[in-house]
Design a protein around this motif. Structure first.
Motif, short mmCIF file in Angstrom:
data_model
loop_
_atom_site.label_atom_id
_atom_site.label_comp_id
_atom_site.label_asym_id
_atom_site.label_seq_id
_atom_site.Cartn_x
_atom_site.Cartn_y
_atom_site.Cartn_z
N LYS A 24 0.83 -1.21 0.00
CA LYS A 24 0.00 0.00 0.00
C LYS A 24 0.86 1.26 0.00
O LYS A 24 0.65 2.19 -0.79
CB LYS A 24 -0.92 0.01 1.22
CG LYS A 24 -2.15 -0.87 1.10
CD LYS A 24 -3.02 -0.70 2.35
CE LYS A 24 -4.29 -1.53 2.25
NZ LYS A 24 -5.13 -1.38 3.48
N GLU A 25 1.83 1.30 0.92
CA GLU A 25 2.67 2.50 1.02
C GLU A 25 3.52 2.66 -0.23
O GLU A 25 3.73 3.78 -0.70
CB GLU A 25 3.56 2.41 2.26
CG GLU A 25 2.81 2.32 3.59
CD GLU A 25 2.02 3.58 3.92
OE1 GLU A 25 2.10 4.58 3.17
OE2 GLU A 25 1.32 3.58 4.94
N ASP A 85 1.26 3.94 -3.03
CA ASP A 85 0.93 5.34 -2.76
C ASP A 85 2.11 6.25 -3.08
O ASP A 85 1.95 7.35 -3.63
CB ASP A 85 0.52 5.52 -1.29
CG ASP A 85 -0.85 4.96 -0.99
OD1 ASP A 85 -1.66 4.83 -1.93
OD2 ASP A 85 -1.12 4.64 0.19
N THR A 121 -5.54 2.58 -6.30
CA THR A 121 -4.27 3.24 -6.53
C THR A 121 -3.58 2.68 -7.77
O THR A 121 -3.02 3.42 -8.58
CB THR A 121 -3.35 3.08 -5.31
OG1 THR A 121 -4.02 3.54 -4.14
CG2 THR A 121 -2.07 3.87 -5.49
N SER A 163 -1.95 11.92 -0.28
CA SER A 163 -1.77 10.94 0.78
C SER A 163 -3.09 10.30 1.18
O SER A 163 -4.09 10.97 1.39
CB SER A 163 -1.17 11.61 2.02
OG SER A 163 -1.16 10.69 3.10
N PRO A 164 -3.11 8.96 1.29
CA PRO A 164 -4.34 8.28 1.71
C PRO A 164 -4.70 8.58 3.15
O PRO A 164 -5.79 8.29 3.58
CB PRO A 164 -3.99 6.80 1.53
CG PRO A 164 -2.50 6.75 1.63
CD PRO A 164 -2.01 8.03 1.03
N TYR A 223 -7.82 11.95 -5.59
CA TYR A 223 -6.44 11.94 -6.05
C TYR A 223 -6.03 13.28 -6.66
O TYR A 223 -5.83 13.39 -7.86
CB TYR A 223 -6.20 10.89 -7.11
CG TYR A 223 -6.28 9.46 -6.68
CD1 TYR A 223 -7.07 8.57 -7.38
CD2 TYR A 223 -5.57 9.00 -5.58
CE1 TYR A 223 -7.14 7.25 -7.02
CE2 TYR A 223 -5.65 7.68 -5.22
CZ TYR A 223 -6.42 6.81 -5.93
OH TYR A 223 -6.49 5.51 -5.57
#
Length: 321
Positions: free
Chosen positions: A59-60, A63, A132, A77-78, A89
């Protein structure tokens, strides 16, 4: 630190965000930007490969790559409330996210497309990741329009099938996911299929076999239903729905050049769905234009269309003008 500890999930996850943030920082000197970008992309892609099963790292990392490929990065940033509430976004208005071409090129040149698609395959049920990932893939295509090598990299790693699966799994709303980002998955998914199918008979055949047109129709109808039921947020949903319908109609126009898809759309409510989209957004030039294109391929090219249906289409076309 990330290179020294490649198996440490915490280091890899937060290191990815730190790299992307450092690149976008105004305090980073211009002469260091190029080397920092290349090393950041390489390190993040390596982390995605080595720790592909670790959902937090993935995930990171995804992102971070999206941050690198989008210029207005302070909204991406989520963990940002704007992102969570609007699923936008970097969209504070109706404009497209601005593409950072250098970052997109770095990802493609370092073999990032197969890695991204492998990541999506590994985590098909994680909605945030699919959201994403599709946005990232769309950014890569937008950075180099008409780049057949980029499209080939996507299709050779089953990008068409992965996109269709994401739409079916996450791009169709239900009573328990009204607050999800399915709008964005549907919007970007439609754009990807539109781009990959454009003037490419082999890709159109793969989209046909994979049920791409059916996925788009189901998503369009789902988004229309959501708009009708959610009265309190009608204005917000209307803008989201307009973008979704516009991309979906553009995709249907392109896909319907395939005879099997064209026949399937007629037999499964494609005409009615296009007409409904036109009626819901009578003042949207993009929706009306793309709907007319879809109707042209569905009707004008079909010698067996009944007179009554053709008459209904003519009326709607005139109303749309």
């Amino acid at each position: 630190r990330m290179k020294a500890m490649p198996q440490n999930p915490g280091v890899q996850a937060w290191g990815a965000i730190a790299l992307a943030t450092s690149y976008s920082s105004p305090h980073t000197k211009a002469k260091h930007k190029d080397s920092l970008l290349l090393s950041s992309v390489h390190t993040i892609l390596s982390a995605l490969t080595v720790l592909i099963e670790d959902i937090e790292v993935v995930k990171e990392g995804m992102d971070a790559l999206l941050m690198l490929t989008t210029k207005h990065q302070h909204h991406l940033s989520p963990h940002n409330s704007h992102y969570n509430n609007n699923n936008n976004y970097a969209r504070d208005d109706d404009s497209e996210p601005l593409v950072q071409i250098e970052a997109c090129s770095a990802i493609a040149m370092q073999g990032g497309i197969p890695i991204l698609l492998s990541t999506l395959t590994q985590h098909p049920l994680t909605q945030h990741l699919q959201q994403t990932g599709l946005c990232l893939l769309r950014q890569l295509l937008r950075a180099s329009p008409g780049n057949n090598r980029m499209k080939a990299a996507l299709t050779s790693s089953f990008g068409i099938e992965i996109t269709i699966k994401a739409i079916f799994t996450h791009g169709i709303t239900s009573s328990n996911n009204a607050d999800s980002g399915y709008y964005r998955i549907l919007e970007d998914g439609c754009m990807l299929l539109w781009s990959l199918g454009f003037q490419h008979s082999d890709n159109l055949q793969r989209i046909h076999v994979g049920g791409g047109a059916g996925a788009i129709l189901a998503g369009m109808e789902s988004a229309m239903q959501e708009q009708e039921e959610d009265k309190e947020e009608r204005e917000i949903n209307n803008k989201r729905n307009e973008r979704v319908q516009g991309n979906a109609l553009g995709a249907l126009h392109t896909l319907s050049f395939h005879p099997g898809i064209r026949s399937g759309l007629r037999d499964n409510g494609g005409m009615e769905c296009v007409l409904k989209a036109m009626s819901l957004h009578p003042h949207s030039a993009s929706v009306q234009e793309r709907a007319c294109g879809a109707l042209a391929t569905l009707v004008v090219r079909d010698e067996q269309m009944s007179n009554s249906s053709s008459g209904d289409v003519v009326v709607m076309l005139l109303d749309g003008q």
